[in-house]
Design a protein around this motif. Structure first.
Motif, PDB file in Angstrom:
ATOM      1  N   ASP A  58       1.310  -1.136   0.156  1.00 10.96           N
ATOM      2  CA  ASP A  58       0.060   0.070  -0.746  1.00 10.96           C
ATOM      3  C   ASP A  58       0.874   1.047   0.066  1.00 10.96           C
ATOM      4  O   ASP A  58       1.278   1.285   1.041  1.00 10.96           O
ATOM      5  N   MET A  59       0.880   1.738  -0.927  1.00 10.94           N
ATOM      6  CA  MET A  59       2.146   2.647  -0.937  1.00 10.94           C
ATOM      7  C   MET A  59       1.979   4.108  -0.547  1.00 10.94           C
ATOM      8  O   MET A  59       2.420   4.929  -0.444  1.00 10.94           O
ATOM      9  N   ALA A  60      -0.223   4.025  -1.100  1.00 13.13           N
ATOM     10  CA  ALA A  60      -0.404   5.861  -0.231  1.00 13.13           C
ATOM     11  C   ALA A  60      -0.196   6.172   0.772  1.00 13.13           C
ATOM     12  O   ALA A  60       0.065   6.683   1.371  1.00 13.13           O
ATOM     13  N   LYS A  61      -0.464   4.510   1.617  1.00 15.78           N
ATOM     14  CA  LYS A  61      -0.595   4.641   2.935  1.00 15.78           C
ATOM     15  C   LYS A  61       1.129   4.745   3.240  1.00 15.78           C
ATOM     16  O   LYS A  61       1.387   6.206   4.015  1.00 15.78           O
ATOM     17  N   MET A  62       2.016   3.883   2.704  1.00  7.45           N
ATOM     18  CA  MET A  62       3.273   4.516   2.618  1.00  7.45           C
ATOM     19  C   MET A  62       4.239   6.255   2.682  1.00  7.45           C
ATOM     20  O   MET A  62       5.218   6.423   3.611  1.00  7.45           O
ATOM     21  N   LYS A  63       4.207   6.440   1.739  1.00  8.84           N
ATOM     22  CA  LYS A  63       3.575   7.856   1.544  1.00  8.84           C
ATOM     23  C   LYS A  63       3.454   8.204   2.455  1.00  8.84           C
ATOM     24  O   LYS A  63       4.484   9.371   2.632  1.00  8.84           O
ATOM     25  N   ILE A  64       1.797   8.186   3.072  1.00 11.20           N
ATOM     26  CA  ILE A  64       1.834   8.790   4.177  1.00 11.20           C
ATOM     27  C   ILE A  64       3.726   8.992   5.973  1.00 11.20           C
ATOM     28  O   ILE A  64       3.477  10.464   5.874  1.00 11.20           O
ATOM     29  N   GLU A  65       3.902   7.651   5.667  1.00 17.73           N
ATOM     30  CA  GLU A  65       4.730   7.987   6.485  1.00 17.73           C
ATOM     31  C   GLU A  65       6.154   9.107   6.308  1.00 17.73           C
ATOM     32  O   GLU A  65       6.806   9.322   6.782  1.00 17.73           O
ATOM     33  N   VAL A  66       6.609   8.714   5.036  1.00 18.01           N
ATOM     34  CA  VAL A  66       7.710   9.920   3.981  1.00 18.01           C
ATOM     35  C   VAL A  66       7.355  11.281   4.876  1.00 18.01           C
ATOM     36  O   VAL A  66       7.970  11.809   5.060  1.00 18.01           O
ATOM     37  N   LEU A  67       5.741  11.306   4.047  1.00 15.72           N
ATOM     38  CA  LEU A  67       5.957  13.125   4.552  1.00 15.72           C
ATOM     39  C   LEU A  67       5.367  13.487   6.028  1.00 15.72           C
ATOM     40  O   LEU A  67       5.890  14.603   5.421  1.00 15.72           O
ATOM     41  N   ALA A  68       5.081  12.701   6.314  1.00 14.62           N
ATOM     42  CA  ALA A  68       5.143  12.934   8.141  1.00 14.62           C
ATOM     43  C   ALA A  68       6.834  12.699   8.690  1.00 14.62           C
ATOM     44  O   ALA A  68       7.008  14.321   9.307  1.00 14.62           O
ATOM     45  N   ALA A  69       8.003  12.097   8.382  1.00 13.03           N
ATOM     46  CA  ALA A  69       8.440  12.120   8.607  1.00 13.03           C
ATOM     47  C   ALA A  69      10.147  13.580   7.618  1.00 13.03           C
ATOM     48  O   ALA A  69      10.697  14.598   8.447  1.00 13.03           O
ATOM     49  N   ARG A  70       8.672  14.353   6.818  1.00 12.85           N
ATOM     50  CA  ARG A  70       9.456  15.296   6.126  1.00 12.85           C
ATOM     51  C   ARG A  70       9.312  16.103   7.141  1.00 12.85           C
ATOM     52  O   ARG A  70       9.705  17.591   6.768  1.00 12.85           O
ATOM     53  N   ALA A  71       7.236  16.024   6.742  1.00  9.74           N
ATOM     54  CA  ALA A  71       7.571  17.500   7.931  1.00  9.74           C
ATOM     55  C   ALA A  71       8.320  17.651   8.989  1.00  9.74           C
ATOM     56  O   ALA A  71       8.340  18.481   9.800  1.00  9.74           O
ATOM     57  N   LYS A  72       8.846  16.608   9.593  1.00 10.29           N
ATOM     58  CA  LYS A  72       8.825  16.973  10.777  1.00 10.29           C
ATOM     59  C   LYS A  72      10.561  17.326  10.815  1.00 10.29           C
ATOM     60  O   LYS A  72      10.629  18.070  11.991  1.00 10.29           O
ATOM     61  N   THR A  73      11.298  17.318  10.041  1.00 10.28           N
ATOM     62  CA  THR A  73      12.582  17.412   9.273  1.00 10.28           C
ATOM     63  C   THR A  73      12.693  18.640   8.496  1.00 10.28           C
ATOM     64  O   THR A  73      13.340  19.883   8.919  1.00 10.28           O
ATOM     65  N   HIS A  74      11.321  19.226   7.657  1.00  7.23           N
ATOM     66  CA  HIS A  74      11.854  19.940   6.618  1.00  7.23           C
ATOM     67  C   HIS A  74      10.824  21.512   7.138  1.00  7.23           C
ATOM     68  O   HIS A  74      10.877  22.135   5.995  1.00  7.23           O
ATOM     69  N   GLY A  75       9.652  21.153   7.084  1.00  5.59           N
ATOM     70  CA  GLY A  75       8.503  21.843   7.451  1.00  5.59           C
ATOM     71  C   GLY A  75       7.856  21.833   6.766  1.00  5.59           C
ATOM     72  O   GLY A  75       7.867  20.315   5.514  1.00  5.59           O
ATOM     73  N   LEU A  76       6.765  23.100   6.073  1.00  5.93           N
ATOM     74  CA  LEU A  76       5.811  22.286   5.331  1.00  5.93           C
ATOM     75  C   LEU A  76       6.452  23.568   4.326  1.00  5.93           C
ATOM     76  O   LEU A  76       6.704  24.630   4.708  1.00  5.93           O
ATOM     77  N   THR A  77       6.049  23.492   3.099  1.00  9.89           N
ATOM     78  CA  THR A  77       6.052  24.560   2.749  1.00  9.89           C
ATOM     79  C   THR A  77       4.415  25.460   2.451  1.00  9.89           C
ATOM     80  O   THR A  77       3.343  25.213   2.755  1.00  9.89           O
ATOM     81  N   LEU A  78       4.551  26.515   1.657  1.00  7.49           N
ATOM     82  CA  LEU A  78       3.203  27.493   1.606  1.00  7.49           C
ATOM     83  C   LEU A  78       1.946  26.092   0.925  1.00  7.49           C
ATOM     84  O   LEU A  78       0.604  26.508   1.383  1.00  7.49           O
ATOM     85  N   ARG A  79       2.714  25.748  -0.587  1.00  5.57           N
ATOM     86  CA  ARG A  79       1.801  24.796  -0.724  1.00  5.57           C
ATOM     87  C   ARG A  79       0.406  23.569  -0.293  1.00  5.57           C
ATOM     88  O   ARG A  79      -0.065  23.787  -0.309  1.00  5.57           O
TER      89      ARG A  79
END
Length: 984
Positions: A647-668
């Protein structure tokens, strides 16, 4: 990533200067080519994806001159490690995939090696022809790879192997010499070939003459013998003297195929299946030798394990229910394809009589229990074939640390010995503390046999070695072949000397040396191989470890570290079902780009390498990982269509969460994620907010600031959003339902909620739209937050929803939604964020409108006064509807409307996929996805045809791409109601 990148090597610079295709030397891309469908992993030095055959040959020359080895690669689905090596990998599959010529009358064609079998057969079908080496990986196996492995397929009983259907091969030797390998006279008279090639041909024919007696003595006398080099093609006994047959099965070790000439066959026009049931696996295997006497085109085994696993996979449940009776220990699927229907039916009758003559009856005790289920319906035949073809992935769907491992995968023994061989093999498995799975080609004595082992454990690696030695000894005893379909690679080449003898193995080395004296082409495969149990070559080597990762979702259904996230990622076995180019939805981004990076397999491999530290510190949240997942549209097709459930869609959430934690969010990211919280405020000033759509400079400015494409019209906010002034509607004594007003329909397209409310009230339902229990803004499923990795915010939204809907769900009230991505969040991500009783109850009662109405209709409770809508509706399904088997109810419900003809678009993802299609950097790919089938179908529809799409993003893509308005199914139902009322 912490380390500065080293500059490109001289080899990389040279390749980039002379090749217009892709050239990869980074860890992420090399990692995606380090594995095939075997358990091996070998990191290449680099990867080249040439645009032309000249570029492929140029890459070979450049690499050879730099002292590098070269490995040709097609779909990368080999199960023995043939397509992984430490030099330069050349991927033929993206660009070198055309039919060069076709002779319909002569039934031959010439193809480039990268063409996929299913793609070839789709093009041949209109001419009444097909290429019948129908391997189970036909949706991604390339003809070049099939030639390299001497593939066989399920119908080789009639059509033979790849070797039998290869007429000639144009190829380049390692030194660049180009030659045509085909039939030649033994004296080579009038052979048009370069001097180097003529000398090679002469030497090979001489070797065949010299070794003819040894070959006759040592080569197994079974059709499924694909091990070693085909020296029997060189002997005087072989009247054809077809030198192409020496290249077939050579696994890229002798030459670079540039064109392959194939023998074609007439399409099968009519067929039937007899599904023979057996209460005893041994009896099934013993029966195979008798069943083949009826001259079927295939006899395929499905064992108890595969049936049981299939019953747990949603896409296969219906076919098993329809085709399998009782609780068999094994079934043999016997296929007949005679000229006429009557001939096929006569064969089925003979099959039933033969089973009776063999002593089988539905009333017997288990050892002789059995009979034949006759399958005449073509759709069910196709479904059975699809299930059998998915056998490998079905077997690999076990959610445990041990997996069925391929190493004695396709030994072939003469049919009279098959029952004894499999019985003894099971004893060997038990002796070493394991069990095995068996399926596939019973008609050829070539079963796909896989003992369940955990190759992360040294004891299981030792057991594998012991099992291999004992199994191969048995095969030799029965005068069979240790390699019957999938080739040699790393896993079996080591055992050639035991199978063929030292003299034949010396001949193999002589062939390799004569073709490739510099040992440039895929060395260590077939000749001079490493040990098959060399753990340094494994996907999970001894030092394999998972980084300390705390997942944000619940992965406890899987084994391994990181709360089971490891086990979920490792479910990908690299078999490549996600690389299919037609049918279903998976994988829409790969269909658009044909890049390994953009397929579910490539993403899963990258995740596995990242969480195991093989891509360096911080890889999970790195820019390279985001680039890997950039084109994943979270369609969830892999959740359903990947037989191992990646389930790559669900796995992508893990990556996005790790990304948000370390790099923050873009305006978009923020604009998309927080939409539910500012949508009502934006609606109040809708004319001002919507200015962006009407003023070109504002579009351009917004693209620069946010990355939202200026080419896209954004959904327009409106001041008349959906609001209700009561908590309940409809008759007080009506059956209770809850209508979930999602953000998108509530803010942008209230007509859909208005229509759904009218439909439900007209059906006599008591419709509740409860206000949030906290008295605040409207409810939200949290999906927009999940799309940005803001899992805590999504949990907060779902908590509000759960608290509000809990009293209804607890008393069995259906929760009905319109937007698939929102409603189905309650069936999926909700349970990955919280798995308490009330969350499970809400999940169990969450239904899309059409699912609910279809259930009501089937139970006889639906009382909708629908009027006629003469005309046609063209229907597109949302990806999540398809993933959760919620699309067919849309068709069923719309067919309740009188006089309305329904046509369904066979489409993958629409390409909009929430915010994906609005990105400046993803706009073009978004349209590519839509142009695959959806937009052309919409454009062909006449102006009076209703275009129906339940997904908000789907409707916007259709509007943008085809300038046609699309409606939710709820609106058609409401229109039908109005027609009925108007006619009173």
């Amino acid at each position: 990533m912490p380390n500065a990148k080293a500059g490109p090597s001289r080899l990389e610079q040279k390749l980039r200067a002379e090749i217009t295709g892709d050239v990869f030397f980074d860890r992420f891309n090399k990692g995606r080519y380090a594995t095939d469908a075997s358990f091996y992993q070998v990191m290449p030095a680099g990867v080249v994806v040439p645009r032309t055959m000249d570029e492929a040959l140029r890459a070979l020359t450049i690499a050879r001159d730099d002292g590098r080895i070269v490995t040709p690669r097609g779909g990368g689905t080999s199960q023995c490690g043939q397509t992984v090596n430490e030099g330069i990998v050349v991927d033929f599959s993206k660009h070198l995939n055309q039919i060069v010529s076709l002779d319909v009358e002569g039934r031959t064609c010439v193809v480039e090696p990268g063409i996929v079998l299913d793609d070839l057969n789709r093009q041949l079908k209109k001419h009444g022809l097909w290429f019948p080496v129908d391997v189970s990986t036909a949706s991604r196996a390339t003809i070049g790879g099939m030639a390299g492995n001497n593939s066989c397929g399920g119908r080789s009983l009639r059509y033979g192997t790849m070797r039998d259907n290869t007429i000639a091969i144009d190829a380049a030797l390692a030194d660049g010499t180009l030659a045509r390998f085909g039939e030649v006279p033994r004296d080579l008279k009038d052979v048009d070939a370069p001097d180097e090639a003529r000398a090679l041909f002469r030497d090979m024919l001489a070797l065949g003459e010299r070794e003819a007696a040894e070959v006759a003595d040592r080569f197994p006398k079974v059709q499924r013998r694909v091990g070693g080099y085909n020296l029997d093609a060189l002997t005087p006994r072989n009247a054809a003297n077809n030198l192409a047959h020496l290249l077939v099965g050579s696994e890229g070790t002798l030459a670079f195929s540039t064109r392959i000439e194939l023998k074609l066959w007439p399409l099968i026009r009519t067929k039937v299946l007899g599904v023979c049931h057996f209460g005893s696996f041994y009896e099934a295997m013993d029966a195979a030798q008798h069943l083949v006497k009826l001259k079927p085109i295939a006899v395929e085994l499905v064992d108890r394990t595969m049936i049981g696993l299939g019953r747990d996979i949603a896409m296969f449940q219906p076919v098993i229910a329809a085709a399998v009776r009782g609780d068999p220990d094994a079934i043999l699927v016997v296929e007949f394809a005679e000229e006429t229907v009557d001939e096929n039916l006569a064969k089925l009758k003979q099959l039933s009589e033969l089973m009776g003559d063999l002593g089988f009856s539905w009333n017997n005790e288990p050892r002789k229990w059995g009979g034949v289920a006759e399958i005449i319906e073509p759709a069910l035949q196709t479904a059975i074939a699809d299930f059998r073809a998915a056998g490998l992935n079905v077997m690999m769907s076990m959610k445990e640390a041990g997996k069925p491992v391929s190493f004695v995968e396709d030994c072939a023994v003469p049919l009279p010995h098959l029952a004894d061989y499999t019985a003894r093999l099971n004893e060997v498995f038990a002796k070493h503390g394991t069990r095995g799975t068996m399926y596939a080609h019973a008609s050829e004595g070539c079963l796909h046999v896989r003992p369940v082992l955990n190759l992360k454990l040294e004891k299981d690696v030792k057991a594998m070695r012991a099992i291999a030695e004992e199994a191969f000894a048995m095969v030799r005893e029965y005068k069979g072949s240790h390699s019957g379909e999938h080739g040699d690679g790393i896993v079996r080449s080591e055992f050639h000397e035991q199978m063929f003898g030292s003299r034949i193995v010396a001949d193999f080395k002589e062939v390799k040396q004569r073709f490739d004296p510099g040992n440039v082409l895929n060395p260590g495969r077939i000749v001079d191989p490493p040990r098959m149990d060399d753990r340094s070559l494994f996907r999970y080597p001894p030092d394999y470890r998972i980084d300390d990762i705390k997942p944000v979702l619940d992965w406890s259904a899987y084994p391994g570290a990181a709360g089971g996230f490891q086990g979920a990622v490792e479910m990908c076995n690299n078999n490549g079902a996600c690389r299919k180019l037609d049918g279903g939805v998976m994988c829409p981004s790969y269909r658009a780009t044909r890049d390994e990076k953009d397929v579910t397999r490539g993403r899963a491999n990258t995740l596995r390498l990242a969480i195991s530290g093989q891509l360096g510190p911080g890889a999970l949240s790195s820019d390279e990982m985001m680039e890997t997942l950039k084109l994943c549209v979270s369609c969830k097709a892999c959740r359903r269509e990947c037989p191992t459930g990646v389930d790559m869609a669900k796995m992508k959430i893990e990556v996005l969460a790790a990304r948000a934690k370390t790099h923050g969010l873009t305006l978009r990211d923020r604009l998309v994620a927080y939409l539910p919280r500012y949508a009502d405020m934006a609606a109040r000033i809708a004319p001002l907010v919507n200015l962006r759509n009407h003023v070109a400079p504002l579009r351009a400015l917004m693209e620069r600031v946010t990355g939202i494409s200026a080419k896209r019209e954004l959904p327009a906010f409106r001041t008349d959003t959906f609001r209700v002034d009561a908590d309940a509607f409809g008759p007080a004594d009506g059956r209770e339902v809850v209508l979930f007003g999602d953000t998108f329909n509530r803010i942008y397209e209230r007509e859909n909620l208005d229509a759904a409310l009218r439909v439900l009230i007209a059906g006599g339902y008591r419709v509740y739209m409860p206000r949030p229990s906290d008295g605040g803004r409207a409810l939200c499923c949290g999906r927009t937050f999940l799309s940005a990795g803001l899992v805590d915010e999504a949990k907060s939204e779902l908590q509000r929803l759960v608290e509000t809907y809990a009293p209804f769900a607890s008393r069995g009230v259906p929760i009905i939604g319109l937007e698939p991505s929102c409603l189905l969040t309650l069936r999926d991500e909700l349970l990955s964020l919280r798995n308490d009783t009330i969350a499970r109850t809400i999940s169990a009662h969450a239904l899309l409108l059409e699912e609910f109405l279809a259930c009501e209709a089937e139970s006889g409770r639906l009382a909708l006064p629908l009027g006629p809508l003469p005309g046609k509706a063209l229907l597109h399904g949302h990806c999540h509807q398809k993933s959760f088997a919620a699309f067919k109810p849309v068709e069923q419900v719309l067919r309740l409307i009188p006089d309305l003809a329904i046509e369904t678009v066979e489409s993958s993802c629409c390409g909009m996929a929430g915010a994906f299609g609005y990105g400046a950097e993803t706009y073009d790919v978004s349209l590519q996805m839509a142009e695959a089938s959806l937009l052309p179908a919409v454009r062909k529809a006449d102006a009076s045809t209703f275009i129906v799409a339940d997904g908000t993003s789907c409707r916007h893509q259709i509007q943008d791409g085809a300038d046609r308005g699309a409606v939710h199914a709820a609106q058609l139902l409401a229109m039908s109601l109005e027609r009925a009322q108007a006619s009173k």
